[in-house]
Motif scaffolding. Structure first.
Motif, PDB file in Angstrom:
ATOM      1  N   HIS A 169       0.860  -1.185   0.000  1.00 37.72           N
ATOM      2  CA  HIS A 169       0.000   0.000   0.000  1.00 37.72           C
ATOM      3  C   HIS A 169       0.896   1.233   0.000  1.00 37.72           C
ATOM      4  O   HIS A 169       1.657   1.445   0.945  1.00 37.72           O
ATOM      5  CB  HIS A 169      -0.884  -0.035   1.249  1.00 37.72           C
TER       6      HIS A 169
ATOM      7  N   LEU B 148       1.379   5.215   0.156  1.00 35.91           N
ATOM      8  CA  LEU B 148       0.799   6.476   0.600  1.00 35.91           C
ATOM      9  C   LEU B 148       1.694   7.601   0.117  1.00 35.91           C
ATOM     10  O   LEU B 148       2.877   7.386  -0.082  1.00 35.91           O
ATOM     11  CB  LEU B 148       0.713   6.504   2.130  1.00 35.91           C
TER      12      LEU B 148
ATOM     13  N   ASP C 295      -2.543   6.372  -1.909  1.00 36.52           N
ATOM     14  CA  ASP C 295      -3.533   5.347  -1.583  1.00 36.52           C
ATOM     15  C   ASP C 295      -3.665   4.322  -2.714  1.00 36.52           C
ATOM     16  O   ASP C 295      -4.750   3.991  -3.162  1.00 36.52           O
ATOM     17  CB  ASP C 295      -4.888   5.972  -1.257  1.00 36.52           C
TER      18      ASP C 295
ATOM     19  N   LYS D 183      -2.858   0.442  -3.944  1.00 39.00           N
ATOM     20  CA  LYS D 183      -2.576  -0.902  -3.432  1.00 39.00           C
ATOM     21  C   LYS D 183      -2.307  -1.838  -4.597  1.00 39.00           C
ATOM     22  O   LYS D 183      -2.976  -1.762  -5.626  1.00 39.00           O
ATOM     23  CB  LYS D 183      -3.766  -1.420  -2.619  1.00 39.00           C
TER      24      LYS D 183
ATOM     25  N   THR E   8       2.927  -1.210   4.147  1.00 39.57           N
ATOM     26  CA  THR E   8       2.505   0.151   3.847  1.00 39.57           C
ATOM     27  C   THR E   8       3.741   1.030   3.752  1.00 39.57           C
ATOM     28  O   THR E   8       4.574   1.041   4.665  1.00 39.57           O
ATOM     29  CB  THR E   8       1.549   0.690   4.928  1.00 39.57           C
TER      30      THR E   8
END
Length: 79
Positions: free
Chosen positions: A6, A8, A11, A13, A70
């Motif tokens: 993921h 950032l 956003d 994925k 992430t």
């Protein structure tokens, strides 16, 4: 085996294979991570993993032992 990566703040994925280069994963996902030397020395590709670790994407790969990863991509106007 694959895990979800993921990115950032975009956003985004995407599924990635363990051991796959983070730069390759980002490229497939359409996420731009700036690069310079491609050896980790210039720190242009510095990103932050959700657990707080700061890594250089050009010399890092998708780690084993996680279900999800992430990554916060910094925006550095000099690169």
């Amino acid at each position: 085996m694959s895990i979800q990566v993921h990115f950032l703040p975009d956003d985004v994925k995407i599924d990635a294979e363990i051991g796959e280069s983070l730069l390759d994963v980002a490229d497939r996902a359409g996420v731009f991570i700036p690069t310079g030397c491609l050896m980790g020395s210039c720190h242009a590709c510095t990103v932050e993993v959700k657990d707080g670790d700061i890594i250089r994407a050009c010399i890092s790969s998708v780690p084993a032992g996680r279900e999800k990863l992430t990554i916060n991509v910094f925006s550095d106007p000099t690169w």
